[in-house]
Design a protein around this motif. Structure first.
Motif, PDB file in Angstrom:
ATOM      1  N   LYS A   1      -1.266   4.618   9.039  1.00 44.74           N
ATOM      2  CA  LYS A   1      -0.905   3.258   9.448  1.00 44.74           C
ATOM      3  C   LYS A   1      -2.148   2.395   9.604  1.00 44.74           C
ATOM      4  O   LYS A   1      -2.189   1.224   9.206  1.00 44.74           O
ATOM      5  N   GLU A   2      -3.192   2.975  10.208  1.00 46.00           N
ATOM      6  CA  GLU A   2      -4.437   2.252  10.443  1.00 46.00           C
ATOM      7  C   GLU A   2      -5.102   1.851   9.115  1.00 46.00           C
ATOM      8  O   GLU A   2      -5.548   0.725   8.934  1.00 46.00           O
ATOM      9  N   VAL A   3      -5.135   2.802   8.159  1.00 44.25           N
ATOM     10  CA  VAL A   3      -5.734   2.523   6.836  1.00 44.25           C
ATOM     11  C   VAL A   3      -4.896   1.476   6.100  1.00 44.25           C
ATOM     12  O   VAL A   3      -5.430   0.550   5.477  1.00 44.25           O
TER      13      VAL A   3
ATOM     14  N   VAL B   1       0.852  -1.193   0.000  1.00 41.22           N
ATOM     15  CA  VAL B   1       0.000   0.000   0.000  1.00 41.22           C
ATOM     16  C   VAL B   1       0.888   1.244   0.000  1.00 41.22           C
ATOM     17  O   VAL B   1       1.841   1.326   0.780  1.00 41.22           O
ATOM     18  N   ARG B   2       0.576   2.196  -0.891  1.00 37.28           N
ATOM     19  CA  ARG B   2       1.324   3.459  -0.932  1.00 37.28           C
ATOM     20  C   ARG B   2       0.339   4.633  -0.854  1.00 37.28           C
ATOM     21  O   ARG B   2      -0.730   4.590  -1.473  1.00 37.28           O
ATOM     22  N   PHE B   3       0.729   5.676  -0.107  1.00 42.05           N
ATOM     23  CA  PHE B   3      -0.073   6.896  -0.007  1.00 42.05           C
ATOM     24  C   PHE B   3       0.699   8.039  -0.661  1.00 42.05           C
ATOM     25  O   PHE B   3       1.916   8.144  -0.506  1.00 42.05           O
TER      26      PHE B   3
ATOM     27  N   ILE C   1      -5.806  12.709   4.213  1.00 44.09           N
ATOM     28  CA  ILE C   1      -5.386  11.913   5.371  1.00 44.09           C
ATOM     29  C   ILE C   1      -3.882  12.108   5.508  1.00 44.09           C
ATOM     30  O   ILE C   1      -3.104  11.674   4.651  1.00 44.09           O
ATOM     31  N   THR C   2      -3.479  12.767   6.577  1.00 38.40           N
ATOM     32  CA  THR C   2      -2.064  13.100   6.725  1.00 38.40           C
ATOM     33  C   THR C   2      -1.443  12.570   8.017  1.00 38.40           C
ATOM     34  O   THR C   2      -0.227  12.382   8.075  1.00 38.40           O
ATOM     35  N   ALA C   3      -2.233  12.340   9.040  1.00 34.28           N
ATOM     36  CA  ALA C   3      -1.684  11.903  10.330  1.00 34.28           C
ATOM     37  C   ALA C   3      -1.041  10.525  10.194  1.00 34.28           C
ATOM     38  O   ALA C   3      -1.692   9.596   9.704  1.00 34.28           O
ATOM     39  N   PRO C   4       0.225  10.357  10.620  1.00 37.70           N
ATOM     40  CA  PRO C   4       0.911   9.061  10.466  1.00 37.70           C
ATOM     41  C   PRO C   4       0.137   7.888  11.087  1.00 37.70           C
ATOM     42  O   PRO C   4       0.064   6.810  10.482  1.00 37.70           O
TER      43      PRO C   4
END
Length: 918
Positions: free
Chosen positions: A897-899, A826-828, A890-893
């Protein structure tokens, strides 16, 4: 093809001991048969076990093992024959008509039997009416069948054999390699003499023509390339059947008894014969391993078997190359060798026929003279070296040979091809650095006639790899995945051929932009060199694009390209995947997508070349990889990027673009233009920017009908030829989880989603557009298919279908995909869009994947605005444009991680296994 002495034969089967045991059992009366079968079966199993042990000890000993299996069957057949005529149907005073000879044919006749090969036997007797012979044959066959052998048999008189052989090519071929096994030796000798005199004599040319026609049909059936990544070892191009065809032709014309005699009659040199035997031994060994692993007659080297065969043949991992890739590279080198031998062999046969053709009439005594071309002899459409030391005197002539052949549309004489292959080693560093040699090579590469065909000859003669050693490193190199159909060298040469066809205008229907652009670029040779080098660094253990750019910087000046051309080629090689990644994995209606792409490309010249390179690269991957949907996406990206590069900014601002889009939609609606005035304001600007005008017009018509129908669920399917897909539009009251339920319903109907755009009107209605195809990449167009999609979506939204278990039961799109280790990633990317977080998931492709990922995003409290789906064989790359419930990125680390954890779980094989078992 050559009788091989089997070492320690009695360890395989001891016929004397076996015959003694059977004679003893036979003397015990009528109930002896089951015990005789048991003894024979035990001998067969023990023999196979011994040969399996030898194969494990000597995993490449193809001739010894296949000869061993033929020997084992020989001894069993002889034992059964002797038992039947002694104990079952004894005849003390047989007439001359009661004679029988047993002839092994096919692979059995050649003594080339894999563990589960058919046992092909011809039973021959003097006359048609031979009751005793028929009784013996029947009894023998029952014994062979009871042993579990697959027997192909015929029972004929000698006259019948001759009559049928004249009429049937298959029978003629079988008898050609017939081998005496047992029975009446005189009858066998008489049959073979008559076959030579009455069938073969005078039909040599016809036999060769029919065999080559049969070979071409087989190649077409098997993929028409010796570099198909799941080759058929027996029937594929460059496989065992091609070697056997050479032997059959040589035997039919020159009456050779074993393959070694092909040297004596001048069809092969000693080195070529050694190559013939080496390739044959390797392929026979591979076939034996396939049979042993599967326990059946399996000849296709499928992905799931390649690893197992590589391990059994002791191939090991090396830096940058896995054991299975090294094994397959060696396999394809043997197949290439077979191709080279076939070309030389058949050209020689053709020449022999031409020499033997009697000249008649007024010009009978006339001998046409060869003309000279740069010192080479040209005669009958072929170019030839004038002497045996021609290349030794000046090795640059090795390159010039192929340049002259390409520029003058000439074939190369077989003897000269043989010389070129022999003398390829003369290409040393000084030849590679020679300006004239490089200019000649560039002329071949960017040739105007048939660069693909001539480069293939060059490759088979090993001149290509000697002159460009970096190309030799990817020679016969496969990529262990289900996306790439060909080896790297074959893919590259095919791509060069496609570029040549595009330049000639032969592919204008599929590639209109590239056909125009190739005539607009400043340097056509940049296009050809970029295609040659785009995959040159594969298998080196790093990013092949980056490493390939370094190779290009070193090679282009040597080829004679100037500094500007070199920079452009190096950039193209480094970025050759940029355009396809952007077009297939990003939202092309998002201005940031175009901005990022243009900032990387920077010039119209680069863009033109990148468009051309991307098109030929995708199409050369294999049949079916290029389609109108991919062409449409690449075209949209090219047009948007070109406009931005030419003007330095987008032609129109957001407001202007929305207004212009509405005007075009109004024109398309015609007498229904009132719908635009009624409903246009319910759709926000992002809808008008995202949707093409034709889809927007269809959406408005459907929305109007749905509104009049008091807001019931509306599902509309429309075949969309421009994109090679079917447009499925769902209009429904928006509610959480709508997207993943629709996706699940579409997948249950057997369709693949390739693109999705999700919109919500200001009045709270969802307008979701999906582009779908069938598993073969075609639109859903049959009324029954469309009805199935509509019903499946309706059932999914009404909760009439249990989506999760139903989707879990659906098979993988590719039956052998389990052979590959595909770990989900998974990549954001929060830089790729001004408004959305872009989430890319790479995972094993399966019917349930999009539904599960969409559900995981829903359960993670994210809103999906568009989805873009790309498949690469066993892998899928699904990209989502998402926001949180407040419309932000969505920016919070911790949140990311959760997603990520939710998506990895949804895409995992473990979750699939869990759902399947449930």
């Amino acid at each position: 093809m050559s009788q091989l002495r089997i070492p320690n034969q009695r360890a395989v089967v001891d016929r004397r001991a076996l015959s003694g045991a059977i004679a003893e059992l036979a003397s015990g009366g009528k109930d002896a048969r089951p015990r005789i079968v048991a003894v024979l079966k035990a001998a067969l199993e023990a023999g196979r076990a011994e040969l399996d042990r030898r194969l494990t000890e000597k995993p490449s000993a193809g001739h010894e093992i296949t000869g061993g299996h033929a020997f084992l069957i020989d001894q069993l057949v002889r034992t059964i024959h002797d038992h039947v005529i002694a104990d079952v149907y004894p005849a003390s005073n047989r007439s001359t008509g009661e004679r029988l000879t047993l002839i092994a044919v096919g692979g059995y006749g050649r003594s080339e039997m894999a563990p589960h090969s058919d046992v092909d036997i011809a039973f021959l007797h003097p006359t048609r009416n031979a009751p005793w012979c028929e009784q013996v044959i029947e009894a023998m066959l029952y014994y062979l069948w009871d042993l579990g052998l697959k027997v192909g048999h015929s029972s004929r008189s000698v006259d019948e054999m001759i009559r049928l052989a004249r009429a049937d090519l298959t029978i003629r071929t079988a008898l050609l390699e017939g081998r005496y096994v047992w029975g009446d030796q005189d009858l066998y000798d008489e049959a073979m003499r008559r076959f030579a005199d009455e069938v073969v004599k005078g039909t040599e040319k016809q036999f060769v023509a029919e065999k080559l026609e049969e070979r071409n049909a087989r190649h077409k059936r098997m993929g028409d390339s010796r570099y198909v990544v799941e080759p058929n070892v027996k029937d594929g191009k460059g496989g065992l059947r091609d070697l056997q065809t050479l032997y059959w032709i040589g035997k039919y014309i020159h009456k050779v008894r074993v393959a070694a005699e092909l040297v004596d009659v001048g069809l092969f040199t000693r080195d070529e014969y050694r190559n013939f035997r080496r390739a044959e031994a390797f392929m026979l060994a591979v076939r034996c391993h396939l049979h042993t692993i599967t326990g059946r007659a399996e000849d296709r080297l499928t992905f799931d078997l390649q690893r197992a065969v590589a391990a059994r043949m002791n191939f090991a991992d090396r830096p940058g190359k896995s054991a299975v890739e090294r094994f397959m590279q060696f396999y394809f080198l043997q197949a290439k060798r077979v191709g080279s031998l076939t070309g030389v062999f058949l050209a020689h046969i053709d020449e022999q026929f031409a020499k033997n053709r009697a000249r008649k009439g007024f010009l009978a005594s006339f001998t046409p003279r060869a003309r000279l071309l740069k010192g080479f002899r040209v005669f009958g459409g072929k170019i030839a070296a004038p002497s045996d030391d021609w290349f030794r005197k000046d090795p640059v002539r090795l390159i010039e040979l192929f340049q002259l052949a390409e520029s003058n549309s000439l074939d190369i004489h077989p003897e000269t091809m043989r010389q070129a292959a022999r003398d390829a080693g003369l290409i040393k560093p000084e030849v590679r650095d020679d300006p004239r040699a490089n200019a000649l090579f560039l002329d071949v590469l960017a040739g105007r006639h048939d660069p693909e065909g001539v480069l293939r000859w060059m490759n088979e003669a090993e001149v290509f790899g000697r002159f460009v050693p970096d190309f030799a490193r990817v020679n016969a190199q496969m990529q262990f995945d289900m996306y790439h159909h060909y080896t790297v060298d074959e893919h590259t040469i095919r791509a060069i051929g496609l570029l040549s066809r595009i330049e000639k205008g032969e592919l204008q229907a599929d590639h209109p932009r590239s056909t125009r652009l190739i005539h607009e670029v400043a340097s056509r040779r940049v296009a050809y060199v970029a295609v040659l080098l785009h995959d040159i660094a594969k298998g080196r253990g790093g990013d092949h694009s980056v490493l390939g750019g370094e190779v290009a910087e070193a090679l282009c000046p040597r080829f004679g390209l100037d500094a500007g051309e070199t920079d452009l080629v190096a950039w193209l090689v480094r970025q050759h995947l940029l355009m396809s990644r952007t077009a297939f994995k990003r939202d092309l209606t998002d201005p940031k997508t175009i901005e990022d792409f243009v900032s990387e490309v920077q010039s119209v010249e680069r863009l033109r070349h990148l468009m051309i390179l991307t098109a030929v690269d995708i199409r050369a991957v294999g049949p079916g990889t290029w389609n109108s949907w991919k062409g449409q996406l690449l075209g949209e990206l090219y047009d948007a990027a070109e406009e931005r590069l030419r003007l330095g900014h987008m032609k129109h601002g957001r407001k202007d673009r929305v207004a212009a889009k509405k005007d075009r939609v109004e024109a398309l609606l015609g007498d229904k233009a009132g719908l635009l005035r009624l409903y246009a304001d319910r759709f926000d600007d992002s809808y008008w920017i995202a949707e093409p005008e034709d889809i927007a017009a269809l959406n408005l018509i459907q929305y109007g009908v749905s509104h009049e129908d008091q807001g019931h669920l509306s599902i509309q399917c429309e075949v969309y030829p421009a994109r090679g897909a079917t447009l499925v539009t769902v209009i429904a009251a928006d509610h959480p989880g709508l997207f993943y339920r629709i996706a699940g319903g579409i997948h249950l109907a057997g369709a693949n989603i390739i693109d999705a755009r999700i919109h919500t009107t200001r009045s709270g209605w969802a307008v979701d557009n999906f582009l779908v195809q069938d598993p073969q990449g075609r639109p859903f167009s049959e009324p029954a298919q469309i009805a199935r999609i509509e019903q499946a979506i309706a059932d999914a939204l009404a909760n009439r279908t249990a989506l999760v278990p139903q989707l879990a039961k659906r098979p993988l799109p590719h039956s052998r995909a389990r052979a590959f280790d595909v770990r989900p990633v998974v990549r954001f990317d929060n830089q790729a869009s001004g408004r959305f977080t872009v989430v890319e998931v790479n995972a094993r492709d399966r019917a349930a994947l999009l539904n599960r990922l969409a559900r995981a995003l829903f359960e993670s409290r994210l809103l999906v605005f568009s989805a873009h789906i790309t498949n690469y064989g066993e892998r899928a790359a699904d990209t989502f444009y998402v926001t949180d419930l407040t419309g932000g990125k969505i920016t919070a680390p911790a949140r990311l991680k959760e997603v990520e954890a939710a998506l990895l779980d949804a895409a995992s094989d473990e979750r699939q296994a869990e759902l399947e078992s449930a």
